[in-house]
Design a protein around this motif. Structure first.
Motif, PDB file in Angstrom:
ATOM      1  N   GLN A   1       0.844  -1.201   0.000  1.00  0.00           N
ATOM      2  CA  GLN A   1       0.000   0.000   0.000  1.00  0.00           C
ATOM      3  C   GLN A   1       0.878   1.250   0.000  1.00  0.00           C
ATOM      4  OE1 GLN A   1      -3.308   0.893  -0.113  1.00  0.00           O
ATOM      5  NE2 GLN A   1      -2.606   3.018   0.108  1.00  0.00           N
ATOM      6  N   LEU A   2       1.881   1.282   0.879  1.00  0.00           N
ATOM      7  CA  LEU A   2       2.789   2.418   0.937  1.00  0.00           C
ATOM      8  C   LEU A   2       3.584   2.550  -0.358  1.00  0.00           C
ATOM      9  CD1 LEU A   2       4.982   3.626   3.842  1.00  0.00           C
ATOM     10  CD2 LEU A   2       6.097   3.061   1.692  1.00  0.00           C
ATOM     11  N   LEU A   3       4.059   1.433  -0.885  1.00  0.00           N
ATOM     12  CA  LEU A   3       4.850   1.479  -2.117  1.00  0.00           C
ATOM     13  C   LEU A   3       4.069   2.115  -3.250  1.00  0.00           C
ATOM     14  CD1 LEU A   3       6.577  -2.039  -2.156  1.00  0.00           C
ATOM     15  CD2 LEU A   3       7.554   0.136  -1.419  1.00  0.00           C
ATOM     16  N   HIS A   4       2.783   1.801  -3.343  1.00  0.00           N
ATOM     17  CA  HIS A   4       1.996   2.258  -4.490  1.00  0.00           C
ATOM     18  C   HIS A   4       1.444   3.669  -4.324  1.00  0.00           C
ATOM     19  CE1 HIS A   4       2.056  -1.387  -6.876  1.00  0.00           C
ATOM     20  NE2 HIS A   4       1.809  -2.100  -5.794  1.00  0.00           N
ATOM     21  N   GLN A   5       0.977   4.033  -3.132  1.00  0.00           N
ATOM     22  CA  GLN A   5       0.244   5.296  -3.016  1.00  0.00           C
ATOM     23  C   GLN A   5       0.901   6.337  -2.126  1.00  0.00           C
ATOM     24  OE1 GLN A   5      -3.902   4.098  -2.049  1.00  0.00           O
ATOM     25  NE2 GLN A   5      -4.391   4.779  -4.119  1.00  0.00           N
ATOM     26  N   SER A   6       1.906   5.979  -1.355  1.00  0.00           N
ATOM     27  CA  SER A   6       2.560   6.976  -0.512  1.00  0.00           C
ATOM     28  C   SER A   6       3.374   7.942  -1.369  1.00  0.00           C
ATOM     29  CB  SER A   6       3.485   6.279   0.483  1.00  0.00           C
ATOM     30  OG  SER A   6       4.302   7.215   1.144  1.00  0.00           O
ATOM     31  N   ALA A   7       3.584   9.130  -0.791  1.00  0.00           N
ATOM     32  CA  ALA A   7       4.446  10.097  -1.458  1.00  0.00           C
ATOM     33  C   ALA A   7       5.913   9.682  -1.389  1.00  0.00           C
ATOM     34  CB  ALA A   7       4.273  11.476  -0.824  1.00  0.00           C
ATOM     35  N   LEU A   8       6.236   8.739  -0.494  1.00  0.00           N
ATOM     36  CA  LEU A   8       7.603   8.251  -0.394  1.00  0.00           C
ATOM     37  C   LEU A   8       7.988   7.480  -1.651  1.00  0.00           C
ATOM     38  CD1 LEU A   8       7.662   6.872   3.260  1.00  0.00           C
ATOM     39  CD2 LEU A   8       8.784   8.951   2.439  1.00  0.00           C
ATOM     40  N   ALA A   9       9.227   7.638  -2.060  1.00  0.00           N
ATOM     41  CA  ALA A   9       9.752   6.863  -3.181  1.00  0.00           C
ATOM     42  C   ALA A   9      10.653   5.771  -2.612  1.00  0.00           C
ATOM     43  CB  ALA A   9      10.533   7.746  -4.141  1.00  0.00           C
TER      44      ALA A   9
ATOM     45  N   GLN B   1       3.430   2.113 -13.980  1.00  0.00           N
ATOM     46  CA  GLN B   1       2.430   2.878 -14.723  1.00  0.00           C
ATOM     47  C   GLN B   1       1.390   3.567 -13.837  1.00  0.00           C
ATOM     48  OE1 GLN B   1       0.706  -0.077 -17.342  1.00  0.00           O
ATOM     49  NE2 GLN B   1      -1.058  -0.382 -15.990  1.00  0.00           N
ATOM     50  N   GLY B   2       1.135   3.019 -12.653  1.00  0.00           N
ATOM     51  CA  GLY B   2       0.169   3.623 -11.759  1.00  0.00           C
ATOM     52  C   GLY B   2      -1.243   3.606 -12.329  1.00  0.00           C
ATOM     53  N   LYS B   3      -2.101   4.434 -11.748  1.00  0.00           N
ATOM     54  CA  LYS B   3      -3.479   4.575 -12.219  1.00  0.00           C
ATOM     55  C   LYS B   3      -3.861   6.047 -12.119  1.00  0.00           C
ATOM     56  CE  LYS B   3      -6.582   1.515 -11.016  1.00  0.00           C
ATOM     57  NZ  LYS B   3      -7.536   0.756 -10.159  1.00  0.00           N
ATOM     58  N   THR B   4      -4.242   6.649 -13.232  1.00  0.00           N
ATOM     59  CA  THR B   4      -4.572   8.064 -13.253  1.00  0.00           C
ATOM     60  C   THR B   4      -5.972   8.302 -12.683  1.00  0.00           C
ATOM     61  OG1 THR B   4      -5.578   7.997 -15.447  1.00  0.00           O
ATOM     62  CG2 THR B   4      -3.174   8.328 -15.339  1.00  0.00           C
ATOM     63  N   LEU B   5      -6.277   9.567 -12.400  1.00  0.00           N
ATOM     64  CA  LEU B   5      -7.606   9.918 -11.896  1.00  0.00           C
ATOM     65  C   LEU B   5      -8.667   9.564 -12.922  1.00  0.00           C
ATOM     66  CD1 LEU B   5      -9.393  11.228  -9.747  1.00  0.00           C
ATOM     67  CD2 LEU B   5      -8.939  13.445 -10.841  1.00  0.00           C
ATOM     68  N   GLN B   6      -8.372   9.818 -14.196  1.00  0.00           N
ATOM     69  CA  GLN B   6      -9.346   9.492 -15.237  1.00  0.00           C
ATOM     70  C   GLN B   6      -9.583   7.988 -15.314  1.00  0.00           C
ATOM     71  OE1 GLN B   6     -11.170  11.784 -17.257  1.00  0.00           O
ATOM     72  NE2 GLN B   6     -12.301   9.857 -17.429  1.00  0.00           N
TER      73      GLN B   6
ATOM     74  N   VAL C   1      -6.381   6.391  -6.988  1.00  0.00           N
ATOM     75  CA  VAL C   1      -5.278   6.837  -7.841  1.00  0.00           C
ATOM     76  C   VAL C   1      -3.949   6.352  -7.285  1.00  0.00           C
ATOM     77  CG1 VAL C   1      -3.994   8.860  -8.645  1.00  0.00           C
ATOM     78  CG2 VAL C   1      -6.495   8.866  -8.708  1.00  0.00           C
ATOM     79  N   SER C   2      -3.113   5.813  -8.167  1.00  0.00           N
ATOM     80  CA  SER C   2      -1.725   5.493  -7.834  1.00  0.00           C
ATOM     81  C   SER C   2      -0.836   6.317  -8.760  1.00  0.00           C
ATOM     82  CB  SER C   2      -1.442   4.002  -8.022  1.00  0.00           C
ATOM     83  OG  SER C   2      -2.066   3.248  -7.006  1.00  0.00           O
TER      84      SER C   2
END
Length: 539
Positions: A382-390, A425-430, A454-455
């Protein structure tokens, strides 16, 4: 490498790279940013690099004199300058050690003799020929050690579980927590138990206290000095201390000062591995490490796998300010690898001064953490995908399973590859909004929920593929991370082979132990005094 050269990475890193766009516009990206060594494939295409930044990192490596330091290490120069020691752990896995000399000593003969003694002991134990003081064959072996004397063999034994062939059961005792030794000996019989004490100095507190506790267990069960001498072995450079403990010299395997603890798996510290997988498979472990050594020494810079991993780590630490790295083996048997690499990386390069004792102006080693996939997906991903941390991540997958549940393995691989794709690639808001609408939500419901789905993507990762989890490839994998750490130490211009930072806590524990035993604590700080008082109330 000077601080200014590393500081230049920050300016390069400020240039935004969209990994999603990079893959869309460059069909050859995966093949360009990948390499192979010793059967292992490294796909590093999902990193925040382009041709310009990668060329700059290659230039950084070329300026860092890595090859010169490597050649000095191989020649036996004392590159561990604070302890005036040679760094020769790679010699322990050479197939041919004939003629290997250091400071006038025939090191090759010493290594060969140690190997022969290890082989003979393992064979005796496997065949039931090693008898205890009552005449019964040995059924259990307790390995007493800590740090590199424990983490390496424990990790490798776990990693190679499918190769276990020993009739003798293995038990590790490392932590000074008395529960460890108590639990280990609880169901054992001293008459059929062998004890191996692994300590270079034979003075490490945790190891010594655990060894004393096990020796007392023998005495409490009627064993005399002769019985203890029969049942206790050691690997140490302090033969006098081991002998004083009660271990006879013929039961002491050597530990040389040119082998650091976290690099000692290839020495007699590897005996638990040889015991569990057999001598032939242990030889394959050494062979895999030797193959990675040869690759590291001879491969061109642009194709050098350890150097590639090292440069990527430098890129994120000194370019992006990342402070952590996740190590994510998608293999149940490799679940201890993150703990092993924690010591290898953090103890080696977690330094604040350079090799000349001058303060470093740039950050060095990351915090290493992780666990086996897919367990982590239901915890910290969860942290890896959505946190602001890299948090850059290494995903490791054996291609061939060590079991017959092939569909399980296919699903495991799917999850591994999907995680790297999702991070990239993540997931955009759209995309999140469209997904909500497709699920039947109203426009308002979709607008409320979509931001939570969003990711951001653009999270970097490496993927390492091993043909299988065999002794050869495990050896190559461990050596890969060893050489990565070496390269980073050279680039940061620090000594990767000392660990003075662990000494202060050891030094301070002595007076505190005395205070806990009733001596004057008035010179200690008020917090420590209060903690001692609280502990003493419950003794």
């Amino acid at each position: 490498m000077s601080g200014s050269a590393l500081s230049g990475l920050k300016q390069l890193a400020a240039k935004h790279i969209s990994l999603r766009q990079a893959f869309n516009t460059d069909p050859g990206r995966a093949s360009r940013f990948s390499t192979k060594a010793c059967g292992i494939t490294l796909d590093y295409s999902k990193n925040l690099i382009d041709d310009q930044s990668w060329q700059a990192l290659q230039q950084l490596a070329a300026q860092s004199n890595i090859n010169a330091v490597l050649q000095a290490m191989l020649a036996g120069d004392k590159i561990n300058n604070t302890e005036q020691r040679t760094v020769w752990h790679t010699m322990l896995r050479k197939t041919d050690v004939q003629g290997l000399e250091l400071d006038g000593e025939d090191i090759g003969a010493a290594i060969a003799d140690c190997r022969a003694r290890m082989t003979a002991l393992v064979s005796q134990l496997h065949q039931g020929e090693y008898k205890g003081y009552s005449g019964k064959a040995i059924t259990d072996l307790i390995w007493v050690g800590i740090g590199g004397s424990l983490l390496g063999p424990q990790m490798a034994v776990e990693a190679l579980t499918p190769y276990h062939c020993s009739p003798v059961k293995l038990h590790f005792a490392g932590n000074i927590d008395g529960a460890v030794v108590s639990d280990v000996v609880k169901n054992l019989d001293p008459a059929t138990t062998l004890v191996f004490v692994a300590s270079k100095s034979f003075g490490t507190e945790e190891t010594k206290q655990n060894a004393l506790a096990v020796r007392q267990w023998f005495k409490d069960n009627g064993a005399d000095a002769a019985a203890i001498a029969r049942h206790f072995w050691a690997t140490s450079s302090n033969i006098a201390a081991a002998a004083e403990f009660g271990i006879v010299e013929q039961n002491i395997l050597p530990m040389w000062d040119w082998v650091g603890g976290r690099y000692s798996l290839w020495s007699a510290i590897g005996l638990p591995v040889a015991l569990m997988i057999g001598n032939e498979h242990f030889a394959q472990l050494l062979k895999g490490a030797e193959a990675m050594d040869e690759h590291f020494i001879n491969a061109p810079q642009a194709e050098n796998m350890p150097l590639t991993l090292a440069l990527l780590g430098i890129w994120y630490i000194n370019g992006f300010g990342c402070q952590a790295q996740a190590l994510l083996p998608y293999s149940h048997y490799l679940r201890l690898l993150p703990s092993y690499v924690q010591q290898l990386d953090m103890e080696s390069n977690g330094k604040s001064v350079d090799i000349n004792g001058q303060p470093l102006t740039d950050a060095t080693a990351p915090v290493i953490w992780g666990d086996a996939g897919t367990n982590g997906q239901h915890a910290y991903h969860q942290l890896l995908h959505q946190s602001a941390l890299a948090v850059p991540a290494d995903f490791i997958l054996p291609l061939k399973p060590a079991h017959s549940l092939t569909d399980h393995h296919q699903r495991l691989a799917a999850h591994c590859f999907a995680q790297t794709q999702a991070l990239m690639q993540g997931k955009t808001l759209q995309e999140a909004t469209d997904e909500c609408l497709a699920a039947g939500m109203t426009a308002q419901q979709a607008a409320e929920l979509a931001p939570h789905k969003v990711s951001p993507g653009n999270k970097p990762s490496n993927t390492l593929l091993l043909p299988e989890l065999s002794p050869y490839y495990v050896g190559a994998l461990i050596a890969l991370y060893e050489h990565k750490v070496f390269c980073q130490g050279v680039i940061w211009r620090l000594n990767s082979f000392d660990q003075w930072g662990v000494e202060l806590g050891k030094q301070l524990s002595g007076p505190i132990y005395q205070a806990l035993s009733g001596s004057d604590a008035s010179k200690l700080d008020s917090s420590t005094q209060a903690l001692i008082a609280a502990f003493s109330q419950h003794k």
